[in-house]
Design a protein around this motif. Structure first.
Motif, PDB file in Angstrom:
ATOM      1  N   ASP A  52       0.855  -1.182   0.000  1.00 54.25           N
ATOM      2  CA  ASP A  52       0.000   0.000   0.000  1.00 54.25           C
ATOM      3  C   ASP A  52       0.895   1.238   0.000  1.00 54.25           C
ATOM      4  OD1 ASP A  52       0.814   0.414   2.756  1.00 54.25           O
ATOM      5  OD2 ASP A  52      -0.743  -0.979   3.378  1.00 54.25           O
ATOM      6  N   TRP A  53       0.308   2.385   0.210  1.00 56.54           N
ATOM      7  CA  TRP A  53       1.084   3.626   0.175  1.00 56.54           C
ATOM      8  C   TRP A  53       2.113   3.730   1.294  1.00 56.54           C
ATOM      9  CZ3 TRP A  53       1.776   6.331  -3.892  1.00 56.54           C
ATOM     10  CH2 TRP A  53       0.792   6.386  -4.881  1.00 56.54           C
ATOM     11  N   TYR A  54       2.009   2.874   2.311  1.00 57.57           N
ATOM     12  CA  TYR A  54       2.984   2.902   3.404  1.00 57.57           C
ATOM     13  C   TYR A  54       4.145   1.942   3.173  1.00 57.57           C
ATOM     14  CZ  TYR A  54      -0.303   6.002   5.502  1.00 57.57           C
ATOM     15  OH  TYR A  54      -1.110   7.080   5.716  1.00 57.57           O
ATOM     16  N   THR A  55       4.104   1.173   2.092  1.00 60.34           N
ATOM     17  CA  THR A  55       5.210   0.274   1.760  1.00 60.34           C
ATOM     18  C   THR A  55       6.536   1.023   1.612  1.00 60.34           C
ATOM     19  OG1 THR A  55       3.702  -1.356   0.800  1.00 60.34           O
ATOM     20  CG2 THR A  55       6.010  -1.449   0.084  1.00 60.34           C
ATOM     21  N   PRO A  56       6.574   2.181   0.938  1.00 61.16           N
ATOM     22  CA  PRO A  56       7.855   2.911   0.867  1.00 61.16           C
ATOM     23  C   PRO A  56       8.440   3.239   2.250  1.00 61.16           C
ATOM     24  CG  PRO A  56       6.337   3.789  -0.752  1.00 61.16           C
ATOM     25  CD  PRO A  56       5.542   2.828   0.106  1.00 61.16           C
ATOM     26  N   SER A  57       7.583   3.486   3.231  1.00 62.67           N
ATOM     27  CA  SER A  57       8.079   3.762   4.588  1.00 62.67           C
ATOM     28  C   SER A  57       8.837   2.564   5.147  1.00 62.67           C
ATOM     29  CB  SER A  57       6.919   4.099   5.531  1.00 62.67           C
ATOM     30  OG  SER A  57       6.337   5.323   5.185  1.00 62.67           O
ATOM     31  N   HIS A  58       8.359   1.371   4.853  1.00 64.10           N
ATOM     32  CA  HIS A  58       9.022   0.175   5.374  1.00 64.10           C
ATOM     33  C   HIS A  58      10.322  -0.103   4.633  1.00 64.10           C
ATOM     34  CE1 HIS A  58       5.879  -0.654   8.217  1.00 64.10           C
ATOM     35  NE2 HIS A  58       5.026  -0.297   7.279  1.00 64.10           N
ATOM     36  N   ILE A  59      10.377   0.245   3.371  1.00 66.92           N
ATOM     37  CA  ILE A  59      11.644   0.150   2.639  1.00 66.92           C
ATOM     38  C   ILE A  59      12.651   1.121   3.250  1.00 66.92           C
ATOM     39  CG2 ILE A  59      12.753   0.536   0.396  1.00 66.92           C
ATOM     40  CD1 ILE A  59      10.050  -0.409  -0.873  1.00 66.92           C
ATOM     41  N   ILE A  60      12.189   2.321   3.589  1.00 62.18           N
ATOM     42  CA  ILE A  60      13.061   3.302   4.252  1.00 62.18           C
ATOM     43  C   ILE A  60      13.507   2.774   5.618  1.00 62.18           C
ATOM     44  CG2 ILE A  60      13.195   5.630   5.244  1.00 62.18           C
ATOM     45  CD1 ILE A  60      11.247   6.503   2.971  1.00 62.18           C
ATOM     46  N   HIS A  61      12.614   2.085   6.349  1.00 59.13           N
ATOM     47  CA  HIS A  61      13.042   1.447   7.604  1.00 59.13           C
ATOM     48  C   HIS A  61      14.269   0.580   7.339  1.00 59.13           C
ATOM     49  CE1 HIS A  61       8.795   1.356   9.701  1.00 59.13           C
ATOM     50  NE2 HIS A  61       9.246   2.581   9.535  1.00 59.13           N
ATOM     51  N   GLY A  62      14.210  -0.199   6.264  1.00 57.19           N
ATOM     52  CA  GLY A  62      15.340  -1.067   5.919  1.00 57.19           C
ATOM     53  C   GLY A  62      16.610  -0.279   5.683  1.00 57.19           C
ATOM     54  N   PHE A  63      16.495   0.865   4.981  1.00 55.43           N
ATOM     55  CA  PHE A  63      17.664   1.727   4.757  1.00 55.43           C
ATOM     56  C   PHE A  63      18.234   2.186   6.103  1.00 55.43           C
ATOM     57  CE2 PHE A  63      15.807   3.645   0.540  1.00 55.43           C
ATOM     58  CZ  PHE A  63      15.994   2.437  -0.107  1.00 55.43           C
ATOM     59  N   LEU A  64      17.332   2.665   6.973  1.00 51.62           N
ATOM     60  CA  LEU A  64      17.763   3.194   8.273  1.00 51.62           C
ATOM     61  C   LEU A  64      18.357   2.107   9.166  1.00 51.62           C
ATOM     62  CD1 LEU A  64      14.736   5.561   8.976  1.00 51.62           C
ATOM     63  CD2 LEU A  64      17.054   6.241   8.306  1.00 51.62           C
ATOM     64  N   PHE A  65      17.718   0.937   9.190  1.00 51.71           N
ATOM     65  CA  PHE A  65      18.210  -0.146  10.043  1.00 51.71           C
ATOM     66  C   PHE A  65      19.534  -0.690   9.531  1.00 51.71           C
ATOM     67  CE2 PHE A  65      13.516  -1.195  11.161  1.00 51.71           C
ATOM     68  CZ  PHE A  65      13.433  -0.052  11.922  1.00 51.71           C
ATOM     69  N   TYR A  66      19.724  -0.677   8.199  1.00 48.14           N
ATOM     70  CA  TYR A  66      21.025  -1.080   7.674  1.00 48.14           C
ATOM     71  C   TYR A  66      22.099  -0.112   8.188  1.00 48.14           C
ATOM     72  CZ  TYR A  66      25.029  -1.984   4.797  1.00 48.14           C
ATOM     73  OH  TYR A  66      26.317  -2.263   4.407  1.00 48.14           O
ATOM     74  N   GLY A  67      21.817   1.189   8.097  1.00 55.32           N
ATOM     75  CA  GLY A  67      22.775   2.190   8.572  1.00 55.32           C
ATOM     76  C   GLY A  67      23.063   2.047  10.054  1.00 55.32           C
ATOM     77  N   LEU A  68      22.031   1.837  10.848  1.00 49.81           N
ATOM     78  CA  LEU A  68      22.216   1.660  12.291  1.00 49.81           C
ATOM     79  C   LEU A  68      23.058   0.420  12.587  1.00 49.81           C
ATOM     80  CD1 LEU A  68      21.489   2.417  15.249  1.00 49.81           C
ATOM     81  CD2 LEU A  68      19.502   0.895  14.991  1.00 49.81           C
ATOM     82  N   ALA A  69      22.723  -0.695  11.953  1.00 44.53           N
ATOM     83  CA  ALA A  69      23.460  -1.939  12.192  1.00 44.53           C
ATOM     84  C   ALA A  69      24.905  -1.818  11.718  1.00 44.53           C
ATOM     85  CB  ALA A  69      22.749  -3.106  11.498  1.00 44.53           C
ATOM     86  N   TRP A  70      25.107  -1.104  10.627  1.00 46.13           N
ATOM     87  CA  TRP A  70      26.473  -0.893  10.136  1.00 46.13           C
ATOM     88  C   TRP A  70      27.269  -0.065  11.142  1.00 46.13           C
ATOM     89  CZ3 TRP A  70      29.514   3.283   8.757  1.00 46.13           C
ATOM     90  CH2 TRP A  70      30.693   2.977   8.073  1.00 46.13           C
ATOM     91  N   LEU A  71      26.644   0.970  11.693  1.00 51.65           N
ATOM     92  CA  LEU A  71      27.335   1.802  12.683  1.00 51.65           C
ATOM     93  C   LEU A  71      27.664   1.030  13.962  1.00 51.65           C
ATOM     94  CD1 LEU A  71      25.387   5.178  12.409  1.00 51.65           C
ATOM     95  CD2 LEU A  71      27.787   4.776  11.802  1.00 51.65           C
ATOM     96  N   LEU A  72      26.723   0.211  14.422  1.00 50.36           N
ATOM     97  CA  LEU A  72      26.903  -0.493  15.688  1.00 50.36           C
ATOM     98  C   LEU A  72      27.721  -1.769  15.561  1.00 50.36           C
ATOM     99  CD1 LEU A  72      23.318  -0.154  17.226  1.00 50.36           C
ATOM    100  CD2 LEU A  72      25.363   1.201  17.763  1.00 50.36           C
ATOM    101  N   PHE A  73      27.555  -2.474  14.446  1.00 53.39           N
ATOM    102  CA  PHE A  73      28.143  -3.810  14.313  1.00 53.39           C
ATOM    103  C   PHE A  73      28.781  -3.999  12.941  1.00 53.39           C
ATOM    104  CE2 PHE A  73      24.372  -4.248  17.111  1.00 53.39           C
ATOM    105  CZ  PHE A  73      25.030  -4.524  18.292  1.00 53.39           C
ATOM    106  N   ARG A  74      29.644  -3.095  12.573  1.00 56.14           N
ATOM    107  CA  ARG A  74      30.174  -3.141  11.205  1.00 56.14           C
ATOM    108  C   ARG A  74      31.031  -4.371  10.938  1.00 56.14           C
ATOM    109  NH1 ARG A  74      33.131   2.544  10.464  1.00 56.14           N
ATOM    110  NH2 ARG A  74      31.254   3.033  11.574  1.00 56.14           N
ATOM    111  N   ARG A  75      31.564  -5.012  11.960  1.00 52.38           N
ATOM    112  CA  ARG A  75      32.365  -6.225  11.763  1.00 52.38           C
ATOM    113  C   ARG A  75      31.500  -7.490  11.727  1.00 52.38           C
ATOM    114  NH1 ARG A  75      37.850  -5.485  11.999  1.00 52.38           N
ATOM    115  NH2 ARG A  75      38.553  -3.555  12.973  1.00 52.38           N
ATOM    116  N   ALA A  76      30.245  -7.355  12.071  1.00 51.26           N
ATOM    117  CA  ALA A  76      29.342  -8.511  12.088  1.00 51.26           C
ATOM    118  C   ALA A  76      28.948  -8.882  10.659  1.00 51.26           C
ATOM    119  CB  ALA A  76      28.089  -8.177  12.893  1.00 51.26           C
TER     120      ALA A  76
END
Length: 193
Positions: free
Chosen positions: A60-84
């Protein structure tokens, strides 16, 4: 797929991500959420924002928001656990998204959406829609892992501007109105015919 600096096997982390995803579905079912739309059928896309089918189908129209969640969570996980390994970072992203999907479908948050945002008739997500929100988050996560940062930011801005223009809502407005409602924004969103 070998081990990565003490983090264990990436296969283990894929299993953890899958287990979290299945737990999300099980908890939503235990909460009494409907598996699919009350209408009795499944649509690939629900284009009505203020319709009973919104948040009930595959996208639905909120699907892009969840794709953006993925972008943000990737960035967060990269910052916190970049060696993982990326699979471990994906598990963190699925944990956050699944927790949000469960919280979003509690009576407290559903009522908050009804009173503070443009989602006046919101009754919560179907289990199918919630599960697909997590799938779309994962797609965003993997896209962010592959795309240059500038392109990820450009896609985010395009999604936010397009949904803001078309439906008068997007991730930014949704979070703002959920946490700190602004009457002028609510009036502007309510003018959507």
């Amino acid at each position: 797929m070998g081990q990565s600096s003490g983090w264990g096997s990436p296969r283990l982390w894929i299993g953890v991500a899958l287990a979290l995803f299945l737990l999300q579905i099980a908890v939503l079912y235990a909460m009494g959420r409907l598996p699919i739309c009350e209408c009795g059928y499944v649509k690939l896309w629900e284009g009505g924002v203020n319709s009973s089918g919104n948040s009930q189908h595959l996208s639905d129209w909120y699907t892009p928001s969840h794709i953006i969640h993925g972008f943000l969570f990737y960035g967060l996980a990269w910052l916190l656990f970049r060696r993982a390994p990326i699979a471990a970072r994906l598990s963190l992203a699925v944990l956050i998204e699944a927790a949000w999907e469960i919280l979003e479908n509690t009576p407290m948050v559903i009522d908050r959406y009804r009173t503070a945002t443009m989602a006046l008739g919101y009754t919560g997500d179907s289990i199918l829609n919630s599960a697909m929100d997590t799938v779309f988050m994962a797609l965003g996560f993997f896209a962010a892992a592959r795309l240059p940062i500038w392109l990820t930011i450009a896609i985010t801005l395009a999604f936010e501007l397009a949904t803001g223009w078309i439906i008068r809502d997007n991730l930014t407005l949704n979070v703002l109105m959920l946490l700190w409602p602004v009457d002028a924004i609510r009036a502007w969103q309510g003018a959507l015919g």
